[in-house]
Design a protein around this motif. Structure first.
Motif, PDB file in Angstrom:
ATOM      1  N   VAL A 163       3.931  12.473  -1.538  1.00 19.04           N
ATOM      2  CA  VAL A 163       4.409  13.790  -1.105  1.00 19.04           C
ATOM      3  C   VAL A 163       5.047  13.611   0.269  1.00 19.04           C
ATOM      4  N   VAL A 164       6.342  13.880   0.340  1.00 16.56           N
ATOM      5  CA  VAL A 164       7.073  13.750   1.603  1.00 16.56           C
ATOM      6  C   VAL A 164       7.297  15.151   2.159  1.00 16.56           C
ATOM      7  N   GLU A 165       6.780  15.378   3.344  1.00 13.39           N
ATOM      8  CA  GLU A 165       6.848  16.703   3.967  1.00 13.39           C
ATOM      9  C   GLU A 165       7.612  16.609   5.278  1.00 13.39           C
ATOM     10  N   ARG A 166       8.449  17.591   5.511  1.00 13.74           N
ATOM     11  CA  ARG A 166       9.173  17.642   6.777  1.00 13.74           C
ATOM     12  C   ARG A 166       8.781  18.916   7.517  1.00 13.74           C
ATOM     13  N   PRO A 167       8.113  18.788   8.657  1.00 14.75           N
ATOM     14  CA  PRO A 167       7.710  20.001   9.380  1.00 14.75           C
ATOM     15  C   PRO A 167       8.919  20.735   9.930  1.00 14.75           C
ATOM     16  N   GLY A 168       8.751  22.008  10.110  1.00 12.58           N
ATOM     17  CA  GLY A 168       9.826  22.824  10.671  1.00 12.58           C
ATOM     18  C   GLY A 168       9.243  24.014  11.397  1.00 12.58           C
ATOM     19  N   ARG A 169      10.088  24.687  12.106  1.00 12.29           N
ATOM     20  CA  ARG A 169       9.668  25.938  12.771  1.00 12.29           C
ATOM     21  C   ARG A 169      10.615  27.047  12.326  1.00 12.29           C
ATOM     22  N   ALA A 170      10.043  28.222  12.215  1.00  8.35           N
ATOM     23  CA  ALA A 170      10.823  29.363  11.751  1.00  8.35           C
ATOM     24  C   ALA A 170      11.563  30.021  12.913  1.00  8.35           C
ATOM     25  N   VAL A 197       0.847  -1.195   0.000  1.00  7.52           N
ATOM     26  CA  VAL A 197       0.000   0.000   0.000  1.00  7.52           C
ATOM     27  C   VAL A 197       0.885   1.248   0.000  1.00  7.52           C
ATOM     28  N   LEU A 198       0.654   2.103  -0.986  1.00 11.03           N
ATOM     29  CA  LEU A 198       1.417   3.349  -1.095  1.00 11.03           C
ATOM     30  C   LEU A 198       0.870   4.380  -0.111  1.00 11.03           C
ATOM     31  N   ARG A 199       1.778   5.151   0.490  1.00 10.67           N
ATOM     32  CA  ARG A 199       1.355   6.228   1.383  1.00 10.67           C
ATOM     33  C   ARG A 199       1.434   7.543   0.605  1.00 10.67           C
ATOM     34  N   PRO A 200       0.306   8.086   0.192  1.00  9.25           N
ATOM     35  CA  PRO A 200       0.345   9.272  -0.681  1.00  9.25           C
ATOM     36  C   PRO A 200       0.920  10.513  -0.008  1.00  9.25           C
ATOM     37  N   HIS A 201       0.850  10.576   1.324  1.00 10.22           N
ATOM     38  CA  HIS A 201       1.387  11.751   2.030  1.00 10.22           C
ATOM     39  C   HIS A 201       2.150  11.264   3.259  1.00 10.22           C
ATOM     40  N   ALA A 202       3.430  11.594   3.321  1.00  5.55           N
ATOM     41  CA  ALA A 202       4.273  11.171   4.438  1.00  5.55           C
ATOM     42  C   ALA A 202       4.852  12.392   5.129  1.00  5.55           C
ATOM     43  N   VAL A 203       4.816  12.359   6.444  1.00  8.16           N
ATOM     44  CA  VAL A 203       5.426  13.416   7.263  1.00  8.16           C
ATOM     45  C   VAL A 203       6.593  12.794   8.010  1.00  8.16           C
ATOM     46  N   VAL A 204       7.782  13.329   7.781  1.00  8.91           N
ATOM     47  CA  VAL A 204       8.981  12.797   8.435  1.00  8.91           C
ATOM     48  C   VAL A 204       9.588  13.895   9.304  1.00  8.91           C
ATOM     49  N   ASP A 240      12.732  13.040  10.886  1.00 13.57           N
ATOM     50  CA  ASP A 240      14.163  12.761  10.855  1.00 13.57           C
ATOM     51  C   ASP A 240      14.795  13.439   9.647  1.00 13.57           C
ATOM     52  N   ALA A 241      16.123  13.311   9.581  1.00 16.46           N
ATOM     53  CA  ALA A 241      16.859  13.896   8.460  1.00 16.46           C
ATOM     54  C   ALA A 241      16.862  12.990   7.241  1.00 16.46           C
ATOM     55  N   VAL A 242      16.247  11.814   7.364  1.00 15.16           N
ATOM     56  CA  VAL A 242      16.243  10.862   6.255  1.00 15.16           C
ATOM     57  C   VAL A 242      14.828  10.362   6.001  1.00 15.16           C
ATOM     58  N   ILE A 243      14.643   9.790   4.801  1.00 16.54           N
ATOM     59  CA  ILE A 243      13.385   9.135   4.442  1.00 16.54           C
ATOM     60  C   ILE A 243      13.634   7.633   4.445  1.00 16.54           C
ATOM     61  N   ARG A 244      12.747   6.898   5.090  1.00 13.80           N
ATOM     62  CA  ARG A 244      12.873   5.445   5.154  1.00 13.80           C
ATOM     63  C   ARG A 244      11.824   4.797   4.249  1.00 13.80           C
ATOM     64  N   LEU A 245      12.051   3.524   3.948  1.00 15.05           N
ATOM     65  CA  LEU A 245      11.144   2.804   3.066  1.00 15.05           C
ATOM     66  C   LEU A 245       9.721   2.804   3.621  1.00 15.05           C
ATOM     67  N   SER A 246       9.592   2.693   4.938  1.00 10.54           N
ATOM     68  CA  SER A 246       8.265   2.672   5.566  1.00 10.54           C
ATOM     69  C   SER A 246       7.538   3.999   5.454  1.00 10.54           C
ATOM     70  N   ASP A 247       8.261   5.082   5.127  1.00 12.61           N
ATOM     71  CA  ASP A 247       7.598   6.370   4.916  1.00 12.61           C
ATOM     72  C   ASP A 247       6.844   6.390   3.590  1.00 12.61           C
ATOM     73  N   LEU A 248       7.251   5.520   2.665  1.00 15.21           N
ATOM     74  CA  LEU A 248       6.635   5.499   1.340  1.00 15.21           C
ATOM     75  C   LEU A 248       5.589   4.400   1.197  1.00 15.21           C
ATOM     76  N   GLY A 257      10.470  22.399   6.817  1.00 12.80           N
ATOM     77  CA  GLY A 257       9.491  23.295   6.220  1.00 12.80           C
ATOM     78  C   GLY A 257       9.300  23.110   4.724  1.00 12.80           C
ATOM     79  N   ARG A 258       9.987  22.147   4.119  1.00 15.36           N
ATOM     80  CA  ARG A 258       9.874  21.902   2.681  1.00 15.36           C
ATOM     81  C   ARG A 258       9.247  20.528   2.421  1.00 15.36           C
ATOM     82  N   ARG A 259       8.990  20.254   1.137  1.00 14.44           N
ATOM     83  CA  ARG A 259       8.439  18.965   0.735  1.00 14.44           C
ATOM     84  C   ARG A 259       9.031  18.553  -0.600  1.00 14.44           C
ATOM     85  N   VAL A 260       9.011  17.247  -0.859  1.00 16.74           N
ATOM     86  CA  VAL A 260       9.407  16.718  -2.169  1.00 16.74           C
ATOM     87  C   VAL A 260       8.332  15.747  -2.623  1.00 16.74           C
ATOM     88  N   VAL A 261       8.249  15.546  -3.927  1.00 18.92           N
ATOM     89  CA  VAL A 261       7.296  14.605  -4.504  1.00 18.92           C
ATOM     90  C   VAL A 261       8.079  13.465  -5.132  1.00 18.92           C
TER      91      VAL A 261
END
Length: 318
Positions: A95-102, A28-35, A37-45, A64-68
């Motif tokens: 869509v992999v998104e990494r939350p951040g604070r300004a 099952v694909l995860r259409p939106h992942a929030v990570v 950590d500094a890395v993306i793991r297979l389970s995030d996808l 604060g950025r995202r990648v597709v």
């Protein structure tokens, strides 16, 4: 984008890759992942990613950025990591998104001020940072800020420095900041709306700094110039006090009852009177003697008390 390096081996899928698979057999694909950590793991996808679920696939986006991750990239990742998955539609992506604070602007301004004061900037100056974009750091990380090579031009009041941001989970970030120092002056403003004749109390005022060009002459610059005085006109909340609009508070009210005290050598007489005008402490005020109906002038010495010197001539008398 560093993601491209992860997929340099990607090629068009072979016939084996596109062999029919039952939909229920696919991961099952995860259409939106929030990570975080500094890395993306297979389970995030993928859900049900198997024994390689914890494997690192690549770097996470900046805070604060995202990648597709596109379908072709996902297919390559699945093949390389033994995940039973293939795109079923052209829109299968993650869509992999990494939350951040300004970093707050105030934090940067305070840091700049400490260094710029040593270079000759007035400690009360307002620091302009046009176009400032706050750096982003991981949402749960502790960030350390520092400045490199601060500079200040006295002739133009312009400054510049390199802001260094260090936080766990991201590379050290260096951002160039530049702006202008603007001179300010202290001004006393009202903390609430004050009515005509009201006496200003300590809690009614606060001192703020405003740009010099916005401060007109004659405004109060210290709370001691305002507290205890009465207003000759109303003042709205947040507006400054003009010295010309302040006066000593009245101790005698117009048309109010007063005690007239006639003083002479070894003699003191009293009478009831009515003040013809309001008067502050120590001011001269005309008062009508209610017994004689004559108007005399006396000095306000206390609330409701006016002293008249012996031999005072009635107002309008000869």
């Amino acid at each position: 984008m560093r993601w491209l390096f992860l997929f340099v081996l990607l090629a068009a899928p072979s016939r084996a890759d596109v062999a029919p698979l039952a939909r229920q057999d696919l991961a099952v694909l995860r259409p939106h992942a929030v990570v975080e950590d500094a890395v993306i793991r297979l389970s995030d996808l993928f859900d049900d990613a198997g024994q390689n679920a914890a494997r690192v696939i690549g770097p996470a986006p900046a805070p604060g950025r995202r990648v597709v991750v596109e379908p072709a990239q996902l297919l390559a990742i699945a093949r390389q990591n033994g995940v039973a998955w293939r795109p079923l539609t052209g829109s299968d992506a993650v869509v992999v998104e990494r939350p951040g604070r300004a970093i707050q602007r105030e934090e940067v301004v305070d840091l700049l001020r400490a260094d710029l004061v040593r270079l000759g900037v007035d400690a009360g100056a307002e620091l302009e940072l046009p176009g400032f974009q706050p750096p982003m750091v991981p949402i749960a990380s502790f960030a350390q800020l520092a400045l490199e090579q601060p500079s200040y031009d006295v002739a133009t009041n312009r400054f510049a420095a390199t802001l260094v941001v260090v936080a766990e989970g991201m590379p050290t970030l260096r951002v160039r900041v530049a702006g202008r120092a603007v001179a300010t002056a202290a001004v006393v403003v009202a903390t609430r709306r004050l009515a005509l004749g009201e006496t200003v109390r300590p809690g009614d005022v606060r001192v703020v700094r405003q740009r010099v060009e916005r401060v007109r002459p004659g405004l109060a610059t210290d709370a001691g110039q305002v507290v205890g005085l009465a207003l000759r006109r109303p003042v709205a909340e947040g507006l400054p006090f003009a010295l010309a609009d302040l006066s000593a508070p009245a101790v005698i009210e117009k048309n109010g009852s007063v005690l007239l005290v006639l003083e002479g050598p070894g003699l003191t007489l009293t009478a009831q009177g009515r003040a013809m005008e309001a008067a502050a402490l120590g001011a001269v005020v005309p008062v009508m003697n209610l017994s004689s109906r004559q108007v005399v002038e006396g000095r306000a010495v206390a609330p409701g008390r006016v002293v008249v010197a012996m031999g005072s001539v009635p107002v309008g008398g000869r």
